[in-house]
Design an enzyme around this catalytic site. Structure first.
Site, PDB file in Angstrom:
ATOM      1  N   HIS A   1      58.972  20.461 -39.380  1.00 23.08           N
ATOM      2  CA  HIS A   1      58.000  21.039 -40.288  1.00 23.08           C
ATOM      3  C   HIS A   1      58.642  21.971 -41.306  1.00 23.08           C
ATOM      4  CE1 HIS A   1      54.869  19.672 -37.427  1.00 23.08           C
ATOM      5  NE2 HIS A   1      54.095  19.724 -38.485  1.00 23.08           N
ATOM      6  N   GLY A   2      59.658  22.706 -40.914  1.00 24.99           N
ATOM      7  CA  GLY A   2      60.300  23.618 -41.847  1.00 24.99           C
ATOM      8  C   GLY A   2      60.929  24.786 -41.125  1.00 24.99           C
TER       9      GLY A   2
END
Length: 577
Positions: free
Chosen positions: A377-378
């Protein structure tokens, strides 16, 4: 971006007060429908036409609409790098090398975006790269499985295994399949190949047949009609996008970190998060519904014919179930119906792959899957705050279902008791409020803003989750609850007690595991949000033994009843004589 497209989209965006990039993205979703109608009508005997068409449309999306020249380079690096590794690395470690290569490349871009943030609502290539990581890491495992003996593979691994490396043109068409290029859904290469060579539709008869209540004529194309289904999905997506734009005028994530918000009453603050969380989800509902509809129209979503209704199923790449999510009464339902294809990827290509052969998934599998989902996701702190909270949500939800729900059932455990409705309402409201609270950092992203939002409601969900964890982890409490449950069920039949044990196990395991057969890869509960059930390693062997014992007891009862009936007939005949 092409000048005439840029000026046209800029004018529309200015007139409706909407940022240009989201409007461009919406345009690509809508364009995919007529383009998919053309795609499925290209000659079945000429797959090269479909391949050239897919690649051309994807190039137009990336370069003609978004001008993402660096983004196209990013996708080519991931794609060609994966293909090269799969072709030349013959080691059993090849899929892990591919996985680390893809995740490393994605993480570099995540870090770059973190330190060099884009302006709000700007679209970059990161979303498409995230989808590609799922597709290409799965591709690496599929090639690896094709080199292994068939006896070592599970049924799903056999189904997706690639015994030969596909031609580069087929591979690139899979990578740049335009209906799912920018936001997904993800799917395996074997599924795409069956769409391209039409073997996916072999179950369809070409003779006149009853379908959807009507007699269909012989089809000219191998891909079945799907226009109405796709149109309904498109209208659904447009509805969600319209609602998202409308609610955006009255709801804002910035408001919950303001002094004005903290000045409102506590009840207002906790209940404001509920519609705000719904507002966050709307753009995902819209984007995923529109992309799914395009995949339906192209034929890729075809999933056979329902043997009961005799209707075609178009849910192969379904990614979201808004109704089930918004009406969910427990965390499991919410996470099971959100971003479904990502959950499948985490389950099949991370969670079960990191588990040593011959062993059950345990804590290490859970931790690695969680870490993978977070990095995918990051790198923003908000993602990790949401995921960690989600882990506690799952644990507390299982405890509530196991130790609280039975008290709201009748003593025979067959149906709900007089207060079951209150339990349902309480769990529905509690689950939705908990999810609304947990997702705020996922949108706010920064640690400071996330803490401001949670502090505004006094971290009340964390306090509740911590209390439940402490209470249901205490052995004296667990023993006392189990004793009371045992007293409630002591008058129930053995079969009903067994059903109760199975229902208890369902709080921790997937329903498909309770069928009595050997557990396979498909039987494991799919990790949700990258966090599989913490105690998934517990076996269902005890339940299967109980089922076997029950069946044995029933057979013995039948034999005794039959013998007793025979003896009774003999005695009756003797009395007559």
């Amino acid at each position: 971006m092409l000048k005439f497209v840029d000026s046209f989209m800029g004018g529309i965006a200015k007139s409706i007060g909407m940022p240009t990039d989201p409007l461009k993205l919406f345009l690509t979703f809508l364009l995919s429908y007529p383009l998919c109608a053309v795609l499925k009508r290209l000659p079945d005997s000429k797959p090269i036409y479909k391949q050239i068409f897919c690649l051309s449309v994807s190039a137009f999306y990336i370069l003609g609409i978004f001008s993402l020249w660096d983004g196209l380079k990013t996708l080519f690096i991931s794609s060609l790098g994966t293909y090269t590794l799969a072709k030349y690395v013959k080691s059993p470690l090849m899929p892990w090398v591919v996985f680390l290569f893809l995740m490393g490349h994605l993480t570099i871009n995540h870090v770059d975006r973190y330190f060099n943030p884009l302006w709000e609502s700007q679209v970059d290539i990161t979303g498409a790269q995230m989808v590609l990581v799922m597709k290409l890491s799965a591709f690496g495992w599929n090639v690896h499985d094709g080199r292994r003996p068939a006896a070592e593979l599970s049924s799903i691994q056999k189904d997706r295994a690639l015994t030969t490396l596909p031609p580069i043109i087929d591979y690139l068409t899979y990578v740049f399949f335009f209906p799912s290029l920018l936001v997904g859904p993800s799917f395996d290469y074997a599924e795409f190949r069956r769409w391209l060579d039409f073997s996916m539709f072999d179950v369809e008869s070409t003779a006149p047949q009853a379908m959807n209540g009507k007699l269909r004529k012989v089809r000219k194309r191998k891909i079945p009609r799907s226009g109405r289904v796709a149109a309904r999905k498109a209208l659904e997506g447009v509805f969600w996008i319209g609602l998202w734009i409308g609610l955006g005028t009255v709801l804002s994530p910035k408001y919950i970190i303001s002094n004005e918000f903290r000045a409102r009453s506590f009840l207002f603050r906790i209940f404001y998060l509920w519609p705000l969380g719904f507002y966050y989800r709307l753009k995902y509902y819209g984007a995923w519904s529109l992309s799914e509809g395009a995949c339906i129209l192209s034929g890729l979503s075809y999933n056979g014919v329902d043997p009961v209704t005799n209707k075609r199923k178009w849910d192969r790449v379904k990614n979201i179930d808004p109704y089930r999510f918004e009406t969910g009464q427990n965390t499991y339902t919410l996470l099971e119906t959100w971003n479904m294809n990502t959950n499948k990827w985490l389950k099949t290509y991370v969670y079960l792959r990191v588990t040593p052969k011959g062993k059950k998934p345990g804590f290490s599998s859970t931790f690695i899957t969680f870490l993978t989902s977070a990095f995918w996701h990051g790198v923003s702190p908000g993602y990790y705050l949401t995921f960690v909270t989600g882990a506690f949500m799952q644990s507390s939800g299982r405890a509530a279902r196991r130790y609280i729900r039975p008290f709201f059932l009748t003593s025979d455990l067959r149906q709900g008791g007089p207060y079951k409705t209150y339990y349902d309402v309480l769990t529905y409201v509690g689950t939705q409020l908990t999810m609304a609270y947990a997702v705020q950092p996922f949108i706010l992203l920064t640690f400071n803003d996330s803490m401001k939002a949670w502090r505004a409601v006094y971290f009340y969900i964390h306090v509740g989750l911590f209390a439940m964890t402490v209470i249901f982890s205490a052995k004296p409490v667990k023993k006392q609850i189990e004793a009371k449950l045992s007293a409630r069920t002591q008058n129930a039949s053995k079969l009903e007690q067994l059903r109760f044990e199975i229902e208890t196990a369902r709080a921790k395991r997937a329903p498909s595991e309770l069928g009595g057969g050997p557990a396979s890869e498909e039987d494991f509960h799919e990790p949700s949000l990258g966090i599989p059930d913490a105690d998934i390693e517990e076996s269902v062997e005890a339940i299967q033994m109980d089922l076997a014992e029950l069946r044995s007891d029933l057979e013995q009862f039948k034999r005794r009843a039959s013998m007793a009936a025979g003896d009774a007939r003999k005695r009756a005949s003797k009395r007559k004589v």
